[in-house]
Design a protein around this motif. Structure first.
Motif, PDB file in Angstrom:
ATOM      1  N   GLY A  72       0.743  -1.106   0.005  1.00  0.00           N
ATOM      2  CA  GLY A  72      -0.261   0.029  -0.128  1.00  0.00           C
ATOM      3  C   GLY A  72       0.965   1.204   0.021  1.00  0.00           C
ATOM      4  O   GLY A  72       1.959   1.391  -0.165  1.00  0.00           O
ATOM      5  N   PRO A  73       0.248   2.522   0.291  1.00  0.00           N
ATOM      6  CA  PRO A  73       0.952   3.814   0.436  1.00  0.00           C
ATOM      7  C   PRO A  73       2.079   3.637   1.247  1.00  0.00           C
ATOM      8  O   PRO A  73       3.137   4.393   1.118  1.00  0.00           O
ATOM      9  CB  PRO A  73      -0.270   4.520   0.800  1.00  0.00           C
ATOM     10  CG  PRO A  73      -1.536   4.057   0.304  1.00  0.00           C
ATOM     11  CD  PRO A  73      -1.290   2.667   0.373  1.00  0.00           C
ATOM     12  N   ALA A  74       2.066   2.836   2.294  1.00  0.00           N
ATOM     13  CA  ALA A  74       2.988   2.928   3.497  1.00  0.00           C
ATOM     14  C   ALA A  74       4.488   2.419   2.466  1.00  0.00           C
ATOM     15  O   ALA A  74       5.509   2.702   2.954  1.00  0.00           O
ATOM     16  CB  ALA A  74       2.767   2.166   4.724  1.00  0.00           C
ATOM     17  N   ALA A  75       4.169   1.428   1.718  1.00  0.00           N
ATOM     18  CA  ALA A  75       5.407   0.830   0.840  1.00  0.00           C
ATOM     19  C   ALA A  75       6.079   1.936   0.272  1.00  0.00           C
ATOM     20  O   ALA A  75       7.392   2.153   0.028  1.00  0.00           O
ATOM     21  CB  ALA A  75       4.756  -0.499  -0.046  1.00  0.00           C
ATOM     22  N   GLY A  76       5.187   2.646  -0.493  1.00  0.00           N
ATOM     23  CA  GLY A  76       5.694   4.065  -1.362  1.00  0.00           C
ATOM     24  C   GLY A  76       6.649   5.158  -0.260  1.00  0.00           C
ATOM     25  O   GLY A  76       7.589   5.413  -0.448  1.00  0.00           O
ATOM     26  N   LEU A  77       5.927   5.240   1.020  1.00  0.00           N
ATOM     27  CA  LEU A  77       6.571   5.990   1.810  1.00  0.00           C
ATOM     28  C   LEU A  77       8.110   5.508   2.468  1.00  0.00           C
ATOM     29  O   LEU A  77       9.030   6.332   2.320  1.00  0.00           O
ATOM     30  CB  LEU A  77       5.668   6.310   3.066  1.00  0.00           C
ATOM     31  CG  LEU A  77       4.278   7.043   2.953  1.00  0.00           C
ATOM     32  CD1 LEU A  77       3.537   6.996   4.074  1.00  0.00           C
ATOM     33  CD2 LEU A  77       4.739   8.648   2.404  1.00  0.00           C
ATOM     34  N   LEU A  78       7.909   4.351   2.616  1.00  0.00           N
ATOM     35  CA  LEU A  78       9.258   3.695   2.884  1.00  0.00           C
ATOM     36  C   LEU A  78      10.386   3.640   1.946  1.00  0.00           C
ATOM     37  O   LEU A  78      11.631   3.977   2.075  1.00  0.00           O
ATOM     38  CB  LEU A  78       9.107   2.076   3.290  1.00  0.00           C
ATOM     39  CG  LEU A  78      10.442   1.203   3.832  1.00  0.00           C
ATOM     40  CD1 LEU A  78      11.124   2.146   4.939  1.00  0.00           C
ATOM     41  CD2 LEU A  78       9.834  -0.014   4.026  1.00  0.00           C
ATOM     42  N   ALA A  79      10.056   3.595   0.650  1.00  0.00           N
ATOM     43  CA  ALA A  79      10.819   3.585  -0.381  1.00  0.00           C
ATOM     44  C   ALA A  79      11.397   4.944  -0.753  1.00  0.00           C
ATOM     45  O   ALA A  79      12.552   5.225  -0.791  1.00  0.00           O
ATOM     46  CB  ALA A  79      10.128   3.101  -1.641  1.00  0.00           C
ATOM     47  N   GLY A  80      10.461   5.958  -0.364  1.00  0.00           N
ATOM     48  CA  GLY A  80      10.894   7.355  -0.630  1.00  0.00           C
ATOM     49  C   GLY A  80      11.856   7.635   0.665  1.00  0.00           C
ATOM     50  O   GLY A  80      12.942   8.304   0.631  1.00  0.00           O
ATOM     51  N   ALA A  81      11.390   7.243   1.816  1.00  0.00           N
ATOM     52  CA  ALA A  81      12.253   7.384   3.005  1.00  0.00           C
ATOM     53  C   ALA A  81      13.650   6.937   2.829  1.00  0.00           C
ATOM     54  O   ALA A  81      14.771   7.581   3.289  1.00  0.00           O
ATOM     55  CB  ALA A  81      11.611   6.996   4.452  1.00  0.00           C
ATOM     56  N   LEU A  82      13.896   5.784   2.494  1.00  0.00           N
ATOM     57  CA  LEU A  82      14.995   5.062   2.169  1.00  0.00           C
ATOM     58  C   LEU A  82      15.857   5.971   1.093  1.00  0.00           C
ATOM     59  O   LEU A  82      17.213   5.973   1.236  1.00  0.00           O
ATOM     60  CB  LEU A  82      14.910   3.731   1.761  1.00  0.00           C
ATOM     61  CG  LEU A  82      14.333   2.740   2.943  1.00  0.00           C
ATOM     62  CD1 LEU A  82      14.129   1.326   2.454  1.00  0.00           C
ATOM     63  CD2 LEU A  82      15.409   2.614   3.953  1.00  0.00           C
ATOM     64  N   ILE A 149       7.756  -3.714  11.087  1.00  0.00           N
ATOM     65  CA  ILE A 149       6.433  -4.161  10.604  1.00  0.00           C
ATOM     66  C   ILE A 149       6.454  -5.278   9.642  1.00  0.00           C
ATOM     67  O   ILE A 149       7.068  -5.361   8.612  1.00  0.00           O
ATOM     68  CB  ILE A 149       5.665  -2.939  10.040  1.00  0.00           C
ATOM     69  CG1 ILE A 149       5.262  -2.030  11.120  1.00  0.00           C
ATOM     70  CG2 ILE A 149       3.974  -3.838   9.820  1.00  0.00           C
ATOM     71  CD1 ILE A 149       4.404  -0.640  10.431  1.00  0.00           C
ATOM     72  N   PRO A 150       5.764  -6.479   9.970  1.00  0.00           N
ATOM     73  CA  PRO A 150       6.125  -7.576   9.222  1.00  0.00           C
ATOM     74  C   PRO A 150       5.222  -7.359   7.775  1.00  0.00           C
ATOM     75  O   PRO A 150       4.325  -6.770   7.980  1.00  0.00           O
ATOM     76  CB  PRO A 150       5.887  -8.769   9.952  1.00  0.00           C
ATOM     77  CG  PRO A 150       4.777  -8.312  11.107  1.00  0.00           C
ATOM     78  CD  PRO A 150       5.238  -6.882  11.527  1.00  0.00           C
ATOM     79  N   PRO A 151       5.566  -8.190   6.667  1.00  0.00           N
ATOM     80  CA  PRO A 151       5.000  -7.977   5.644  1.00  0.00           C
ATOM     81  C   PRO A 151       3.374  -8.528   5.822  1.00  0.00           C
ATOM     82  O   PRO A 151       3.113  -9.359   6.601  1.00  0.00           O
ATOM     83  CB  PRO A 151       5.453  -8.643   4.633  1.00  0.00           C
ATOM     84  CG  PRO A 151       7.002  -8.548   4.958  1.00  0.00           C
ATOM     85  CD  PRO A 151       6.857  -8.742   6.509  1.00  0.00           C
ATOM     86  N   ALA A 152       2.289  -7.989   5.061  1.00  0.00           N
ATOM     87  CA  ALA A 152       1.024  -8.485   5.295  1.00  0.00           C
ATOM     88  C   ALA A 152       0.460  -8.219   4.116  1.00  0.00           C
ATOM     89  O   ALA A 152       0.659  -7.276   3.235  1.00  0.00           O
ATOM     90  CB  ALA A 152       0.256  -7.679   6.668  1.00  0.00           C
ATOM     91  N   PRO A 153      -0.678  -8.814   3.852  1.00  0.00           N
ATOM     92  CA  PRO A 153      -1.668  -8.618   2.410  1.00  0.00           C
ATOM     93  C   PRO A 153      -1.999  -7.126   2.246  1.00  0.00           C
ATOM     94  O   PRO A 153      -2.090  -6.534   1.003  1.00  0.00           O
ATOM     95  CB  PRO A 153      -2.846  -9.454   2.410  1.00  0.00           C
ATOM     96  CG  PRO A 153      -2.164 -10.474   3.309  1.00  0.00           C
ATOM     97  CD  PRO A 153      -1.338  -9.827   4.403  1.00  0.00           C
ATOM     98  N   ARG A 154      -2.154  -6.528   3.245  1.00  0.00           N
ATOM     99  CA  ARG A 154      -2.774  -5.006   3.133  1.00  0.00           C
ATOM    100  C   ARG A 154      -2.032  -4.476   4.534  1.00  0.00           C
ATOM    101  O   ARG A 154      -2.011  -4.647   5.549  1.00  0.00           O
ATOM    102  CB  ARG A 154      -4.366  -4.747   3.496  1.00  0.00           C
ATOM    103  CG  ARG A 154      -5.081  -5.586   2.208  1.00  0.00           C
ATOM    104  CD  ARG A 154      -6.232  -5.225   2.279  1.00  0.00           C
ATOM    105  NE  ARG A 154      -6.705  -3.984   2.207  1.00  0.00           N
ATOM    106  CZ  ARG A 154      -7.999  -3.212   2.055  1.00  0.00           C
ATOM    107  NH1 ARG A 154      -8.966  -4.192   2.237  1.00  0.00           N
ATOM    108  NH2 ARG A 154      -8.167  -2.238   1.758  1.00  0.00           N
ATOM    109  N   GLY A 155      -1.683  -3.210   4.059  1.00  0.00           N
ATOM    110  CA  GLY A 155      -1.273  -2.336   5.267  1.00  0.00           C
ATOM    111  C   GLY A 155       0.106  -2.198   5.461  1.00  0.00           C
ATOM    112  O   GLY A 155       0.874  -2.604   4.519  1.00  0.00           O
TER     113      GLY A 155
END
Length: 217
Positions: A72-82, A149-155
């Motif tokens: 989700g969007p949190a994955a995009g935030l993590l990629a940008g922060a890295l 946070i461990p991977p999950a189908p959503r979130g």
């Protein structure tokens, strides 16, 4: 220094599969509206492209989500922060959804002083509504939280992430008559923003005519 990340990884399912970045408002793609609003505020601008590895805009760096990570969007935030930590150490990160064409150009200046103490995020708001994807972040704090946070189908939900980090609201209702964070989720939203743009252009034209009339007198 501030790194701007445009969140453009969605698939546009409610728009018939057309990616929001390529939708046009006033004959300009939405991504051009957003990148133009970010340029005065950010030293660098990158695009969160989700699962896709291709570049959405040739002139801007695209950062895809990590494989087998959070979603989700949190994955995009993590990629940008890295990316921000690697290429602009010590910077703040300003995240903006690609469907937010009227993003205020003074947001970073108003939000930065609010990042104090235990506050690691400033979220945009208009009246009683928050817009979690549109926010100013401390990248290191965000990485530390999301990496655990461990991977999950959503979130995870961005609201939950912000609450855990410590968040303050920056409400534009007292200073803007119209919502600068209005976005596009379906065709009707795009039509509403198109009407708003036409009203703005008409108002500017009438203002210019009035000024010219005053000078003529």
């Amino acid at each position: 220094m501030i790194v701007g990340i445009i969140l453009a990884g969605g698939e546009g399912r409610r728009l018939g599969g057309m990616r929001k970045a390529h939708l046009r408002l006033g004959n300009r793609p939405l991504i051009d509206w957003v990148s133009g609003a970010l340029e005065p505020q950010c030293a660098h601008i990158v695009i969160s492209s989700g699962s896709r590895r291709d570049a959405l805009v040739p002139d801007l760096v695209s950062v895809p989500d990590a494989e087998d990570g959070i979603t989700g969007p949190a994955a995009g935030l993590l990629a940008g922060a890295l990316w921000a930590r690697e290429h602009a150490s010590g910077s703040l990160m300003l995240s903006v959804s690609v469907d937010t064409p009227f993003w205020p150009q003074d947001f970073a200046a108003r939000a930065t002083p609010l990042l104090t103490g235990e506050t690691h995020c400033v979220v945009s708001a208009f009246g009683d509504r928050d817009y979690p994807t549109n926010a100013l972040w401390r990248p290191d704090s965000l990485i530390g939280h999301l990496a655990a946070i461990p991977p999950a189908p959503r979130g995870p939900r961005i609201r939950d992430v912000q609450a855990a980090l410590g968040v303050r609201r920056l409400d534009y209702a007292p200073v803007n008559a119209q919502n600068p964070f209005a976005g596009v989720n379906e065709l009707g939203d795009l039509l509403a923003l198109s009407r708003r743009l036409m009203d703005m252009e008409a108002s500017m034209a009438n203002g210019g005519l009035a000024s010219a009339t005053k000078l003529a007198r």
